[in-house]
Design an enzyme around this catalytic site. Sequence first.
Site, mmCIF file in Angstrom:
data_model
loop_
_atom_site.group_PDB
_atom_site.id
_atom_site.type_symbol
_atom_site.label_atom_id
_atom_site.label_comp_id
_atom_site.label_asym_id
_atom_site.label_seq_id
_atom_site.Cartn_x
_atom_site.Cartn_y
_atom_site.Cartn_z
ATOM 1 N N SER A 1 0.833 -1.217 0.000
ATOM 2 C CA SER A 1 0.000 0.000 0.000
ATOM 3 C C SER A 1 0.864 1.262 0.000
ATOM 4 C CB SER A 1 -0.983 -0.004 1.171
ATOM 5 O OG SER A 1 -0.322 0.174 2.394
ATOM 6 N N ASN A 2 2.020 1.226 0.634
ATOM 7 C CA ASN A 2 2.920 2.390 0.557
ATOM 8 C C ASN A 2 3.462 2.562 -0.857
ATOM 9 O OD1 ASN A 2 3.411 3.930 3.138
ATOM 10 N ND2 ASN A 2 3.494 1.815 3.873
ATOM 11 N N MET B 1 10.589 -6.645 4.019
ATOM 12 C CA MET B 1 10.766 -7.238 5.339
ATOM 13 C C MET B 1 12.019 -8.133 5.441
ATOM 14 S SD MET B 1 8.381 -5.610 6.632
ATOM 15 C CE MET B 1 7.904 -6.140 8.265
ATOM 16 N N LEU C 1 18.821 -6.043 5.712
ATOM 17 C CA LEU C 1 19.858 -5.935 4.686
ATOM 18 C C LEU C 1 21.241 -6.107 5.298
ATOM 19 C CD1 LEU C 1 18.399 -2.865 2.767
ATOM 20 C CD2 LEU C 1 18.172 -5.296 2.173
ATOM 21 N N ASN D 1 13.592 4.259 3.890
ATOM 22 C CA ASN D 1 12.698 3.235 4.433
ATOM 23 C C ASN D 1 11.564 3.930 5.179
ATOM 24 O OD1 ASN D 1 11.793 0.606 5.271
ATOM 25 N ND2 ASN D 1 12.673 1.010 7.293
ATOM 26 N N HIS E 1 8.951 3.246 8.365
ATOM 27 C CA HIS E 1 8.811 2.368 9.521
ATOM 28 C C HIS E 1 7.619 2.832 10.354
ATOM 29 C CE1 HIS E 1 10.027 -0.471 12.580
ATOM 30 N NE2 HIS E 1 9.827 0.468 13.468
ATOM 31 N N GLN F 1 -1.420 7.754 7.592
ATOM 32 C CA GLN F 1 -0.368 8.790 7.630
ATOM 33 C C GLN F 1 0.862 8.382 6.822
ATOM 34 O OE1 GLN F 1 -0.751 11.869 8.779
ATOM 35 N NE2 GLN F 1 -2.838 11.155 9.071
HETATM 36 C C1 GAR Z 1 3.928 -0.637 6.596
HETATM 37 O O1 GAR Z 1 3.209 -0.338 7.770
HETATM 38 C C2 GAR Z 1 5.393 -0.310 6.778
HETATM 39 O O2 GAR Z 1 5.616 0.841 7.534
HETATM 40 C C3 GAR Z 1 5.880 -1.530 7.488
HETATM 41 O O3 GAR Z 1 5.232 -2.612 6.885
HETATM 42 C C4 GAR Z 1 3.968 -2.159 6.381
HETATM 43 C C5 GAR Z 1 3.908 -2.504 4.917
HETATM 44 O O4 GAR Z 1 2.645 -2.224 4.404
HETATM 45 N N1 GAR Z 1 7.302 -1.659 7.405
HETATM 46 C C6 GAR Z 1 8.070 -2.175 8.353
HETATM 47 O O5 GAR Z 1 7.631 -2.630 9.388
HETATM 48 C C7 GAR Z 1 9.543 -2.175 8.029
HETATM 49 N N2 GAR Z 1 10.314 -2.309 9.237
HETATM 50 P P1 GAR Z 1 2.433 -2.055 2.856
HETATM 51 O O6 GAR Z 1 3.049 -3.298 2.188
HETATM 52 O O7 GAR Z 1 0.954 -2.008 2.676
HETATM 53 O O8 GAR Z 1 3.141 -0.794 2.437
#
Ligand code: GAR
Length: 192
Positions: free
Chosen positions: A15-16, A93, A96, A110, A112, A176
């Site tokens: 989604s990001n 996920m 690295l 990134n 977070h 957000q």
């Molecule tokens: C998001 O909440 C992102 O911030 C988190 O995983 C989710 C991915 O959602 N990332 C982490 O935890 C990295 N340490 P998405 O695939 O819908 O963007």
Amino acid sequence: MTKTPIAVLISGRGSNMNALIEACARPDYPARIALVMSNNPDAPGLETARLAGLTTLAIDHRLFPRDREGHEKAIDAALAEAGIEVICLAGYMRVLTPYLVSRWKGRMLNIHPSLLPAYPGLDTHARALEAGDTEHGCTVHLVTDGVDEGPILRQARVPIHGDDTPQSLASRVLEQEHVLYPAALSEFLSHT
Ligand code: GAR
């Protein structure tokens, strides 16, 4: 305007990534997505990216057992081939190794789901609730060797409500994240 070619690395839903796709579609946005890559061939986000007409590539980490650097060398070669200048990790996920981190020092972002330096790692929403925090949020930062430790570019805050669950809090933060990441990337590119 000249748009910087970026790669978005995902492991799941994406989604990001989708928020970045929408931002990059704007003529005045300073980036274009030249490649969407995943370590997980079944990541639903890959299909989203394909439907948006983007080039996608899955490099399955399971094909590189006990060889994280070998996996990253394959990723790095694909990034070079695509002419990528900046990487956006978006729900990627995998931890690295110093190999990829050093190759992309200062050019890898990134997102977070916490107000770093609070709650690096996993289960950030549950941890914020357990701690009795009244505020939570998300962070876009540059990637360095320490997990979720690099210089912070931008943060967004949300209140924690008394009846929140990890899920309700996650969705308030995610809303957000979708605003924060495109804004932070745009600001980052304007300074580079
Ligand atoms: C998001 O909440 C992102 O911030 C988190 O995983 C989710 C991915 O959602 N990332 C982490 O935890 C990295 N340490 P998405 O695939 O819908 O963007």
